[in-house]
Design a protein around this motif. Structure first.
Motif, short mmCIF file in Angstrom:
data_model
loop_
_atom_site.label_atom_id
_atom_site.label_comp_id
_atom_site.label_asym_id
_atom_site.label_seq_id
_atom_site.Cartn_x
_atom_site.Cartn_y
_atom_site.Cartn_z
N GLY A 32 0.34 -1.01 -0.02
CA GLY A 32 0.41 -0.19 -0.07
C GLY A 32 0.51 1.24 -0.35
N ASP A 33 0.77 2.50 0.63
CA ASP A 33 0.36 3.96 0.90
C ASP A 33 0.96 3.94 2.23
OD1 ASP A 33 -1.97 4.61 1.98
OD2 ASP A 33 -2.55 4.79 0.41
N SER A 34 1.13 5.13 2.28
CA SER A 34 1.94 6.00 3.96
C SER A 34 1.03 5.92 5.22
CB SER A 34 2.06 7.35 3.69
OG SER A 34 0.06 7.98 3.82
N SER A 35 -0.68 4.77 4.50
CA SER A 35 -0.94 4.64 5.73
C SER A 35 -0.42 3.29 6.54
CB SER A 35 -2.93 4.47 5.38
OG SER A 35 -2.80 3.52 4.31
N VAL A 36 0.13 2.36 5.97
CA VAL A 36 0.99 1.78 5.81
C VAL A 36 2.50 1.32 6.11
CG1 VAL A 36 -1.32 -0.56 6.65
CG2 VAL A 36 0.23 0.37 3.86
N ASP A 37 2.78 2.52 5.22
CA ASP A 37 4.38 1.87 4.97
C ASP A 37 5.25 2.00 6.43
OD1 ASP A 37 7.24 2.61 4.56
OD2 ASP A 37 7.32 3.83 2.85
N LEU A 160 -2.25 -7.47 3.69
CA LEU A 160 -3.76 -6.18 4.43
C LEU A 160 -2.77 -5.18 3.21
CD1 LEU A 160 -2.98 -5.39 7.68
CD2 LEU A 160 -4.82 -6.47 6.99
N LEU A 161 -3.97 -5.17 2.36
CA LEU A 161 -3.35 -3.75 1.08
C LEU A 161 -4.57 -2.54 1.53
CD1 LEU A 161 -4.06 -7.11 0.15
CD2 LEU A 161 -4.37 -5.76 -2.17
N SER A 162 -4.05 -1.94 1.70
CA SER A 162 -3.88 -0.29 1.93
C SER A 162 -4.11 1.20 0.99
CB SER A 162 -4.01 -0.06 3.14
OG SER A 162 -4.78 1.46 3.31
N GLY A 213 -8.64 -2.57 1.61
CA GLY A 213 -8.64 -1.29 1.85
C GLY A 213 -9.31 -0.65 1.98
N GLY A 214 -10.44 0.07 2.31
CA GLY A 214 -10.96 1.33 1.38
C GLY A 214 -11.00 2.56 1.76
#
Length: 349
Positions: A32-37, A160-162, A213-214
């Protein structure tokens, strides 16, 4: 501080609950992106980094790690709730190796999205590159544990994909190219198609337990509200509506893929409602501030604009929903992770 103690206790109780029913999740694997980096961007030539203070000031040891928060991220809390490590290590950090990654690994890159044009904006990892690193990881895992054990981890791990917020806020709404090519709805379906391919690719590589992830109420991020000065910094309802519509399309996709792909267990992790409720009723959750972030003025700061030289950063991040103008505080991340785990955690057991 009473709220921090309360929710740590709640998370501990949640952990005990999952352990009591013999959860056997061997690893948490994150895209994913910064929500989970958790720190991959530290190793990239990009301006989008957070490996400096005051980021991480409430993390273990008070150190910045590359997480865009004052502490841990939702993926960290989810890992801990399944009885694994309390943090998920970033794949590109040279201080970690396969012994660390066997129980969890993060391939996420702050600033990325489904659309390759989104990652190009800030020179971060595109989604296809995250998949390539995951393939390398699989081979390393097999070399380390042998095929049988590695395949067991790959199949039983939770993925987990966000991502998605950057596709709209850092790409579609600020770059004319995509607006010339797509209407908003067409762009949503364009991203949905990429999400479908992404989940299918992971499935072909052995993944069976996935959380997609939504989008959050992205019109309520402090950075976006700052642009809405004419309307007293209210949430931008157009952006929130787009997020809701996209989440509905993701929900339909989840149902379709569960039907099409044998043994797939795919769930939608939708943070929209819980975050909107926090923003609309902050005092009910123990927050004092919902429209401004902790870091400096809290209106526009993100990345290098949120640094230790700025004298205005708040003293207690637990009173704020947002840490910088784009990212939640650790306490918000904890609440969101707990809410999502209550929704779908037992489906993977």
């Amino acid at each position: 501080m009473i709220y921090k103690a309360t929710f740590r206790l709640f998370l501990a109780n949640l952990l005990l609950y999952f352990l009591s029913i013999k959860a056997e999740i061997p690893a948490v694997i994150v895209f994913g992106d910064s929500s989970v980096d958790t720190g991959n961007n530290n190793e990239l030539s990009t301006i989008l980094k957070s490996n400096f203070q005051p980021y991480g000031r409430d993390f273990f040891g008070g150190r910045p790690t590359g997480r865009f928060s004052n502490g841990r991220l939702p993926s960290d809390f989810i890992s801990e709730a399944f009885g694994l490590k309390p943090t998920v290590p970033p794949y590109l950090n040279p201080n970690y190796n396969i012994t660390d990654f066997a129980t969890g690994v993060c391939f996420a890159s702050a600033g990325t999205g489904y659309d390759n044009a989104t990652s190009d904006t800030l020179s971060v990892l595109p989604l296809w590159k995250e998949i390539e690193y995951y393939k390398q990881y699989q081979q390393q895992l097999r070399d380390y544990l042998g095929d049988e054990k590695a395949n067991e981890i790959i199949q039983e791990a939770i993925y987990l994909l966000s991502m998605g917020t950057n596709d709209f806020l850092e790409n579609y709404y600020v770059r004319p190219r995509r607006q010339l090519e797509f209407s908003v709805e067409e762009y949503q379906y364009f991203l949905i198609g990429i999400a479908r391919d992404f989940v299918t690719d992971l499935y072909k590589l052995g993944a069976r337990k996935l959380s997609l992830g939504g989008l959050p109420p992205m019109g309520c991020l402090p950075l976006e509200r700052t642009t809405n000065i004419m309307f007293q910094r209210q949430c931008i309802e157009e952006y929130n509506q787009v997020a809701q519509e996209f989440n509905m399309k993701l929900e339909i996709l989840v149902g379709q893929l569960n039907e099409e792909l044998k043994e797939l267990q795919l769930v939608l992790s939708n943070p929209y409602n819980i975050l909107l409720e926090m923003i609309q009723k902050p005092f009910s959750f123990g927050f004092d501030h919902a429209d401004v972030a902790c870091c400096a003025t809290g209106y526009v700061e993100m990345g290098y604009m949120c640094d230790q030289l700025n004298p205005f950063t708040c003293t207690d991040a637990d009173k704020y929903i947002f840490w910088d103008a784009f990212h939640p505080t650790e306490r918000t991340n904890n609440l969101v992770a707990t809410h999502l785990m209550q929704k779908w955690g037992t489906k993977f057991l």
